[in-house]
Design a protein around this motif. Structure first.
Motif, PDB file in Angstrom:
ATOM      1  N   VAL A   1       3.725   2.045   4.290  1.00 43.90           N
ATOM      2  CA  VAL A   1       3.981   1.737   5.644  1.00 43.90           C
ATOM      3  C   VAL A   1       4.008   0.337   6.007  1.00 43.90           C
ATOM      4  N   PRO A   2       4.800  -0.330   6.652  1.00 38.18           N
ATOM      5  CA  PRO A   2       4.972  -1.508   6.721  1.00 38.18           C
ATOM      6  C   PRO A   2       3.755  -2.030   7.890  1.00 38.18           C
ATOM      7  N   ASP A   3       2.770  -2.999   7.297  1.00 37.45           N
ATOM      8  CA  ASP A   3       1.751  -3.403   8.011  1.00 37.45           C
ATOM      9  C   ASP A   3       1.628  -5.028   8.238  1.00 37.45           C
ATOM     10  N   PHE A   4       1.664  -5.353   9.491  1.00 40.63           N
ATOM     11  CA  PHE A   4       1.763  -6.747   9.496  1.00 40.63           C
ATOM     12  C   PHE A   4       0.315  -7.492   9.795  1.00 40.63           C
ATOM     13  N   SER A   5      -0.852  -6.588   9.546  1.00 42.40           N
ATOM     14  CA  SER A   5      -2.329  -6.912   9.888  1.00 42.40           C
ATOM     15  C   SER A   5      -2.505  -7.779   8.830  1.00 42.40           C
ATOM     16  N   ASP A   6      -3.689  -8.493   9.207  1.00 44.98           N
ATOM     17  CA  ASP A   6      -4.355  -9.210   7.898  1.00 44.98           C
ATOM     18  C   ASP A   6      -5.595  -8.432   7.464  1.00 44.98           C
ATOM     19  N   SER A   7      -5.035  -7.692   6.654  1.00 46.91           N
ATOM     20  CA  SER A   7      -6.094  -6.443   5.972  1.00 46.91           C
ATOM     21  C   SER A   7      -6.778  -7.305   4.929  1.00 46.91           C
ATOM     22  N   GLU A   8      -7.648  -6.626   4.541  1.00 44.63           N
ATOM     23  CA  GLU A   8      -8.743  -6.995   3.464  1.00 44.63           C
ATOM     24  C   GLU A   8      -7.856  -6.860   1.817  1.00 44.63           C
TER      25      GLU A   8
END
Length: 351
Positions: free
Chosen positions: A122-129
């Motif tokens: 899933v496209p994820d623009f967040s600054d994830s871990e």
């Protein structure tokens, strides 16, 4: 106990930014050509991957080695990194299933560059871990992805690396030429897999352009389009996945891998199932082929990649596939199963 050399490069989290492009492969190409990454000449890639990924590394003159599908490959990756410390690693979210963050963190100190291919996630623009662990995380909204809007991709990467990555518009003639050659290479690869011809390592010497490295959309507009369309896509997928879980014969009421991209079966005779589905006017797919078997046949065999390639069938759950088609798909599968024409396959593998 194995002791791996710690790399001093890229250990500390850095500010992240987004880079947008027409194709994820184009972003990857520009990233590999950038000054901070170009010196990494050897790379570990999964055997189970789209043909275009190893093709790109080979086209750029990189030495390519392969590891098997599944989380158990972590040991093999570590062994290969111990033997060749200055080797980059590309991890793929198999069929959209994210790698556990602890395994990604385990590899991070031992490689000069870590790329995460999340194009089927899933496209994820967040600054994830995960984004803070890898040097580049790639997402795609191109054809056949979780959210398909025809084109578009983005990468999450450290600000310092993004500043050396040049994405700019291509002429329409250049884009058309790249697209034409890309599909010629796709057909060439299918011929390799079928045994029509062997892979020729001089293939790229006569090719001028086959990767679209352009960018034709503002990142803010692109994010808005993705954010608007994604909820309905995920809702449709959830509906069809639930239908598959309820209507399929019991051995297949749990998808082999994450069902966020498609719903996955392992079947002893996938050709029989695919022929029956196509004959009924329905659709499914069965990829990816094990790239190692064709690009590096002299290297150690990758048994799980071979088995998954030989037995997987991906049932569609995207908006172009209706509930009526999904139900008919289940009916075809049930008939084949009840008459003993197909049976489930079990693999002791974790994705």
């Amino acid at each position: 106990m194995r002791i791996l050399t710690l790399r001093n490069t890229f250990l500390m989290p850095e500010p992240r930014t987004l880079v947008y492009g027409n194709r994820a492969l184009g972003i990857l190409k520009r990233f590999l050509e950038s000054p901070l990454v170009a010196s990494v000449e050897s790379w570990l890639l999964p055997g189970s991957v789209c043909f275009s990924v190893p093709f790109l590394f080979l086209d750029l003159g990189k030495r390519v080695y392969f590891y098997d599908i599944g989380h158990q490959a972590i040991e093999d990756i570590e062994i290969q990194l111990e033997a060749c410390p200055n080797t980059g690693v590309l991890l793929v979210n198999y069929y959209g299933q994210a790698w556990p963050k602890e395994l990604v963190a385990r590899l991070r100190p031992h490689t000069p560059c870590l790329i995460m291919d999340a194009c089927l996630s899933v496209p994820d623009f967040s600054d994830s871990e995960i984004a803070n662990t890898a040097d580049l995380v790639l997402f795609s909204t191109g054809q056949g992805k979780v959210l398909s809007i025809g084109q578009g991709a983005f990468g999450l990467l450290p600000l310092a690396k993004a500043q050396t990555l040049e994405m700019k518009p291509l002429l329409e003639t250049q884009r058309a030429a790249a697209s034409k050659v890309y599909y010629q290479l796709d057909n060439y690869w299918k011929g390799v897999v079928k045994g029509t011809h062997s892979f020729n390592y001089q293939l790229f010497e006569s090719i001028e352009i086959w990767v679209d490295t352009g960018v034709d959309c503002d990142i803010t507009l692109y994010q808005a389009i993705v954010s608007e369309k994604l909820p309905a896509i995920l809702a449709h997928k959830a509906t069809l996945n639930q239908l598959y879980r309820q209507e399929l014969p019991s051995p297949w009421q749990v998808s082999f891998a994450s069902d966020i991209w498609r719903y996955h079966l392992l079947v002893d005779k996938p050709a029989v199932l695919l022929e029956a589905l196509f004959g009924a006017g329905l659709f499914a797919s069965n990829h990816y082929a094990n790239a190692q078997a064709y690009l590096s046949p002299q290297s150690p065999n990758l048994p799980y990649s071979n088995q998954v390639a030989a037995h997987i069938v991906n049932l569609f759950n995207d908006p172009a596939y209706t509930e009526a088609q999904a139900l008919q798909t289940c009916q075809v599968i049930k008939k084949l199963f009840d008459t003993g024409q197909i049976q489930p396959i079990e693999l002791n593998i974790t994705l």
